[in-house]
Write an enzyme that holds these catalytic residues in place. Structure first.
Site, PDB file in Angstrom:
ATOM      1  N   LEU A   7       0.997  -1.875  -0.308  1.00  0.00           N
ATOM      2  CA  LEU A   7       0.084   0.235  -0.035  1.00  0.00           C
ATOM      3  C   LEU A   7       0.718   1.221  -0.052  1.00  0.00           C
ATOM      4  CD1 LEU A   7      -3.195   1.432   0.383  1.00  0.00           C
ATOM      5  CD2 LEU A   7      -2.749   0.719   2.963  1.00  0.00           C
ATOM      6  N   ASP A   8       0.568   1.881  -0.483  1.00  0.00           N
ATOM      7  CA  ASP A   8       1.770   3.482  -1.287  1.00  0.00           C
ATOM      8  C   ASP A   8       2.120   3.775   0.476  1.00  0.00           C
ATOM      9  OD1 ASP A   8       0.969   3.013  -3.946  1.00  0.00           O
ATOM     10  OD2 ASP A   8      -0.117   4.606  -4.035  1.00  0.00           O
ATOM     11  N   PRO A   9       2.898   5.132   0.164  1.00  0.00           N
ATOM     12  CA  PRO A   9       3.682   5.432   1.724  1.00  0.00           C
ATOM     13  C   PRO A   9       2.582   6.168   2.392  1.00  0.00           C
ATOM     14  CG  PRO A   9       5.163   4.710   0.306  1.00  0.00           C
ATOM     15  CD  PRO A   9       3.817   4.086  -0.439  1.00  0.00           C
TER      16      PRO A   9
END
Length: 299
Positions: free
Chosen positions: A37-39
């Protein structure tokens, strides 16, 4: 401990960081997430612990749901609010205009993975190359967007609910919507609300997991594999097949009087226990992912 922790990932934290925290809290080395999951994004990040790491790929394949805010009038190098602005444009996008193009972004789509992503090129992640100014154009990938619901918004900023397949980049979807409206756009907020039936309503924060661990009650936060794999059809085998199943011996379908479809995966149970994930191979049922420990098999 074997099962899945449904973690509420906070923004500005990588998925790998979350896994590292879980390992430290649980004092268990065997743990892994079920898809990056994107930072900058928040939301559902299932972390598989113990033997459940074997089912991570099955969870990863499932559909996802996101709540995303799209903002028109600018684009960034990361396609989200954490990147540097690379272009701005005059924009006056209204709700009705956005609603008109949403059907064009449902169904099968071709997407090119963004440079700031975890997709690998010759063993290195694209975002690592991007930080060094190296641009690599990856081939287009087919994804599927099942549904987009326009939840609200006024001028240039709107909230969307998106259900999609594995591998769909919401950032790229929003950027493409900007182009479709002769504008530019980026994803200003992103939250994953579901992955493979694991919902945000059932998440735990890392501090909550730590408190449960200290209280000796962390098991209540761990979803058993049987529950997480409920999206697979179960097969219940007669008790006499236990020693064959648990040693990986293929089961003759005709003799066992089992009906199994080809190219389909099943959860296989025997003596009331989850043995593993099986599928049809020729005229047999074969366990392709054993979920029993060796110590469990000596019966």
């Amino acid at each position: 401990m074997n099962g899945v922790l449904n973690i509420l990932k906070p923004p500005a934290m990588t998925s790998s960081d979350v896994v590292s925290h879980v390992r430290r809290i649980l004092m268990q080395k065997k743990a892994g997430h079920t898809g990056t999951l994107d930072p900058g994004a928040a939301g559902v990040l299932p972390v598989c612990v113990g033997r459940a790491t074997k089912i991570a790929d099955y969870i990863m394949r499932g559909d996802k749901e996101y709540i995303a805010e799209i903002t028109f009038g600018a684009e960034t190098d990361t396609q989200d609010s954490y990147g540097s602005v690379t272009r701005t444009c005059e924009s006056n996008i209204m709700k009705e205009m956005l609603a008109c193009i949403l059907p064009d972004f449902t169904g099968k789509l071709l997407q090119r993975p963004p440079m700031y992503s975890a997709v690998k090129h010759e063993g290195r992640k694209l975002y690592q190359l991007a930080r060094k100014g190296i641009v690599v154009e990856k081939p287009l990938r087919e994804v599927r967007v099942h549904e987009i619901e326009l939840l609200g918004g006024t001028c240039n900023r709107f909230l969307l609910r998106i259900r999609c397949s594995k591998g769909t980049y919401i950032r790229t979807l929003c950027a493409d919507m900007g182009e479709a409206l002769s504008s530019c756009a980026y994803t200003s907020f992103l939250m994953r609300t579901e992955t493979c039936g694991i919902r945000i309503e059932d998440t735990y924060t890392l501090p909550e997991v730590e408190m449960l661990m200290q209280a000796g009650d962390v098991e209540r936060a761990v979803q058993p594999m049987e529950q997480v794999l409920s999206f697979l059809e179960p097969i219940y085998c007669d008790p006499y097949l236990y020693r064959f199943l648990t040693t990986g011996t293929p089961i003759d379908l005709a003799k066992a009087k089992l009906s199994v479809e080809p190219d389909k995966e099943y959860t296989v149970y025997c003596k009331g226990e989850l043995i593993g994930i099986g599928k049809k191979e020729r005229d047999t049922l074969k366990i392709v992912s054993m979920l029993k420990e060796l110590g469990d098999l000596r019966r």
